[in-house]
Design a protein around this motif. Sequence first.
Motif, PDB file in Angstrom:
ATOM      1  N   GLY A  44     -18.603  -7.003   0.281  1.00 25.97           N
ATOM      2  CA  GLY A  44     -17.746  -5.911  -0.213  1.00 25.97           C
ATOM      3  C   GLY A  44     -17.524  -4.842   0.840  1.00 25.97           C
ATOM      4  N   ASP A  45     -18.559  -4.514   1.606  1.00 25.43           N
ATOM      5  CA  ASP A  45     -18.424  -3.514   2.675  1.00 25.43           C
ATOM      6  C   ASP A  45     -17.460  -4.011   3.758  1.00 25.43           C
ATOM      7  OD1 ASP A  45     -20.198  -1.897   1.343  1.00 25.43           O
ATOM      8  OD2 ASP A  45     -21.935  -2.458   2.563  1.00 25.43           O
ATOM      9  N   TRP A  46     -17.567  -5.290   4.073  1.00 29.13           N
ATOM     10  CA  TRP A  46     -16.684  -5.848   5.108  1.00 29.13           C
ATOM     11  C   TRP A  46     -15.232  -5.799   4.648  1.00 29.13           C
ATOM     12  CZ3 TRP A  46     -13.183  -9.811   5.467  1.00 29.13           C
ATOM     13  CH2 TRP A  46     -12.775 -10.162   6.747  1.00 29.13           C
ATOM     14  N   ILE A  47     -14.967  -6.187   3.408  1.00 31.15           N
ATOM     15  CA  ILE A  47     -13.587  -6.167   2.891  1.00 31.15           C
ATOM     16  C   ILE A  47     -13.051  -4.737   2.832  1.00 31.15           C
ATOM     17  CG2 ILE A  47     -12.162  -6.617   0.842  1.00 31.15           C
ATOM     18  CD1 ILE A  47     -13.873  -9.100   0.343  1.00 31.15           C
ATOM     19  N   ALA A  48     -13.900  -3.783   2.449  1.00 31.31           N
ATOM     20  CA  ALA A  48     -13.472  -2.377   2.397  1.00 31.31           C
ATOM     21  C   ALA A  48     -13.092  -1.880   3.791  1.00 31.31           C
ATOM     22  CB  ALA A  48     -14.583  -1.522   1.803  1.00 31.31           C
ATOM     23  N   ALA A  49     -13.846  -2.303   4.807  1.00 29.93           N
ATOM     24  CA  ALA A  49     -13.526  -1.890   6.179  1.00 29.93           C
ATOM     25  C   ALA A  49     -12.189  -2.484   6.629  1.00 29.93           C
ATOM     26  CB  ALA A  49     -14.642  -2.327   7.122  1.00 29.93           C
ATOM     27  N   GLU A  50     -11.953  -3.760   6.289  1.00 30.94           N
ATOM     28  CA  GLU A  50     -10.676  -4.391   6.642  1.00 30.94           C
ATOM     29  C   GLU A  50      -9.515  -3.717   5.908  1.00 30.94           C
ATOM     30  OE1 GLU A  50     -10.097  -7.006   8.908  1.00 30.94           O
ATOM     31  OE2 GLU A  50     -12.098  -6.308   9.473  1.00 30.94           O
ATOM     32  N   ARG A  51      -9.760  -3.345   4.671  1.00 30.25           N
ATOM     33  CA  ARG A  51      -8.730  -2.651   3.884  1.00 30.25           C
ATOM     34  C   ARG A  51      -8.370  -1.315   4.531  1.00 30.25           C
ATOM     35  NH1 ARG A  51      -8.875  -2.216  -2.572  1.00 30.25           N
ATOM     36  NH2 ARG A  51      -6.971  -1.036  -2.876  1.00 30.25           N
ATOM     37  N   GLY A  52      -9.394  -0.606   5.002  1.00 34.11           N
ATOM     38  CA  GLY A  52      -9.156   0.680   5.655  1.00 34.11           C
ATOM     39  C   GLY A  52      -8.310   0.556   6.912  1.00 34.11           C
ATOM     40  N   LYS A  53      -8.394  -0.600   7.591  1.00 35.52           N
ATOM     41  CA  LYS A  53      -7.562  -0.818   8.788  1.00 35.52           C
ATOM     42  C   LYS A  53      -6.117  -1.152   8.406  1.00 35.52           C
ATOM     43  CE  LYS A  53     -11.456  -2.904  11.269  1.00 35.52           C
ATOM     44  NZ  LYS A  53     -11.965  -4.189  11.810  1.00 35.52           N
ATOM     45  N   LEU A  54      -5.932  -1.902   7.319  1.00 34.85           N
ATOM     46  CA  LEU A  54      -4.595  -2.377   6.959  1.00 34.85           C
ATOM     47  C   LEU A  54      -3.742  -1.324   6.261  1.00 34.85           C
ATOM     48  CD1 LEU A  54      -5.057  -6.029   5.639  1.00 34.85           C
ATOM     49  CD2 LEU A  54      -3.749  -5.283   7.618  1.00 34.85           C
ATOM     50  N   GLU A  55      -4.326  -0.608   5.311  1.00 32.69           N
ATOM     51  CA  GLU A  55      -3.525   0.276   4.447  1.00 32.69           C
ATOM     52  C   GLU A  55      -2.688   1.296   5.211  1.00 32.69           C
ATOM     53  OE1 GLU A  55      -6.010   1.945   1.441  1.00 32.69           O
ATOM     54  OE2 GLU A  55      -5.962   0.133   0.209  1.00 32.69           O
ATOM     55  N   PRO A  56      -3.203   1.947   6.265  1.00 27.82           N
ATOM     56  CA  PRO A  56      -2.372   2.952   6.955  1.00 27.82           C
ATOM     57  C   PRO A  56      -1.150   2.366   7.665  1.00 27.82           C
ATOM     58  CG  PRO A  56      -4.709   3.261   7.454  1.00 27.82           C
ATOM     59  CD  PRO A  56      -4.584   1.941   6.771  1.00 27.82           C
ATOM     60  N   THR A  57      -1.095   1.040   7.821  1.00 32.68           N
ATOM     61  CA  THR A  57       0.035   0.443   8.541  1.00 32.68           C
ATOM     62  C   THR A  57       1.253   0.242   7.652  1.00 32.68           C
ATOM     63  OG1 THR A  57      -0.628  -1.852   8.089  1.00 32.68           O
ATOM     64  CG2 THR A  57      -1.602  -0.775  10.010  1.00 32.68           C
ATOM     65  N   TYR A  58       1.128   0.486   6.342  1.00 35.77           N
ATOM     66  CA  TYR A  58       2.248   0.286   5.419  1.00 35.77           C
ATOM     67  C   TYR A  58       2.850   1.633   5.033  1.00 35.77           C
ATOM     68  CZ  TYR A  58       0.445  -4.425   5.135  1.00 35.77           C
ATOM     69  OH  TYR A  58       0.025  -5.679   5.469  1.00 35.77           O
ATOM     70  N   LYS A  59       4.179   1.732   5.163  1.00 36.92           N
ATOM     71  CA  LYS A  59       4.890   2.994   4.894  1.00 36.92           C
ATOM     72  C   LYS A  59       5.668   2.962   3.583  1.00 36.92           C
ATOM     73  CE  LYS A  59       3.405   4.225   8.892  1.00 36.92           C
ATOM     74  NZ  LYS A  59       2.148   4.994   8.924  1.00 36.92           N
ATOM     75  N   ILE A  60       5.956   1.769   3.060  1.00 37.08           N
ATOM     76  CA  ILE A  60       6.732   1.659   1.822  1.00 37.08           C
ATOM     77  C   ILE A  60       5.747   1.598   0.655  1.00 37.08           C
ATOM     78  CG2 ILE A  60       8.403   0.272   0.551  1.00 37.08           C
ATOM     79  CD1 ILE A  60       9.462  -0.721   3.243  1.00 37.08           C
ATOM     80  N   PRO A  61       5.821   2.552  -0.282  1.00 33.74           N
ATOM     81  CA  PRO A  61       4.786   2.667  -1.320  1.00 33.74           C
ATOM     82  C   PRO A  61       4.542   1.405  -2.132  1.00 33.74           C
ATOM     83  CG  PRO A  61       6.166   4.626  -1.305  1.00 33.74           C
ATOM     84  CD  PRO A  61       6.798   3.651  -0.365  1.00 33.74           C
ATOM     85  N   ASP A  62       5.622   0.742  -2.592  1.00 30.04           N
ATOM     86  CA  ASP A  62       5.381  -0.427  -3.453  1.00 30.04           C
ATOM     87  C   ASP A  62       4.821  -1.605  -2.672  1.00 30.04           C
ATOM     88  OD1 ASP A  62       8.538  -2.114  -3.576  1.00 30.04           O
ATOM     89  OD2 ASP A  62       7.932  -0.513  -2.237  1.00 30.04           O
ATOM     90  N   VAL A  63       5.154  -1.709  -1.373  1.00 23.93           N
ATOM     91  CA  VAL A  63       4.560  -2.765  -0.538  1.00 23.93           C
ATOM     92  C   VAL A  63       3.069  -2.477  -0.347  1.00 23.93           C
ATOM     93  CG1 VAL A  63       4.606  -3.895   1.723  1.00 23.93           C
ATOM     94  CG2 VAL A  63       6.738  -3.220   0.625  1.00 23.93           C
ATOM     95  N   LEU A  64       2.747  -1.214  -0.108  1.00 21.81           N
ATOM     96  CA  LEU A  64       1.343  -0.815   0.006  1.00 21.81           C
ATOM     97  C   LEU A  64       0.593  -1.123  -1.286  1.00 21.81           C
ATOM     98  CD1 LEU A  64      -1.080   0.603   1.307  1.00 21.81           C
ATOM     99  CD2 LEU A  64      -0.109   2.786   0.569  1.00 21.81           C
ATOM    100  N   GLY A  65       1.209  -0.786  -2.433  1.00 19.48           N
ATOM    101  CA  GLY A  65       0.562  -1.051  -3.722  1.00 19.48           C
ATOM    102  C   GLY A  65       0.311  -2.540  -3.934  1.00 19.48           C
ATOM    103  N   ALA A  66       1.298  -3.374  -3.578  1.00 19.22           N
ATOM    104  CA  ALA A  66       1.137  -4.822  -3.731  1.00 19.22           C
ATOM    105  C   ALA A  66       0.019  -5.337  -2.824  1.00 19.22           C
ATOM    106  CB  ALA A  66       2.453  -5.529  -3.404  1.00 19.22           C
TER     107      ALA A  66
END
Length: 203
Positions: free
Chosen positions: A119-141
Amino acid sequence: MPKIPGLSAFGNDVAPVVPSAPGARVVPAAYDRSRGVAEIGAGFQSAADTIERTQQMEAARLEREAEKIKVEQERAARIEEVTRSKRDQVALEERAAAQRQSILDDATIPNDQKAAKLGDWIAAERGKLEPTYKIPDVLGAQQVAIDDLRVRQTAELNTGIKTRNQEQTRANVAGTLEVLGRQAASADDPGPYIAQAQSHIEA
């Protein structure tokens, strides 16, 4: 015909009236300079109005063109981001599967801590990916996809741990039965060893 007295001693006192020949006449409007200036002003105003209308139409056209370009740019950016998000999901799925297997195989991590480690590893990967998305619904998906990934990978990890535990238990039972069997074979009374083996199997 009118008579013109005193013209002739012979009684020729009647003469035709000849109308006067047309001559130059004063035209008051020709000297009305204010009217000419007003007409010139009206002409300038009409030209100015035409220019203003033309400029307004041109500005509206340019605004429509700019809006079309903006819509096309937003559409292209959305397509690019949606495509990238799908690639990121596939890549993250592969990395998460490899990480899950690595954690499962790591004997230094206690079984009850392995799920938290994943879970910690996935959370770290999520933290790297999320800031790269600028369109809200794409980020939500993408967030939903990562949540689903975490649930699935954790379930598979727990299944792997359970399978490993069962395999280890079977190996332990087999090893114990083998030892008890050798002891029973070499003992004068194998009964106690056989009873112990049966108890071990039941347990």
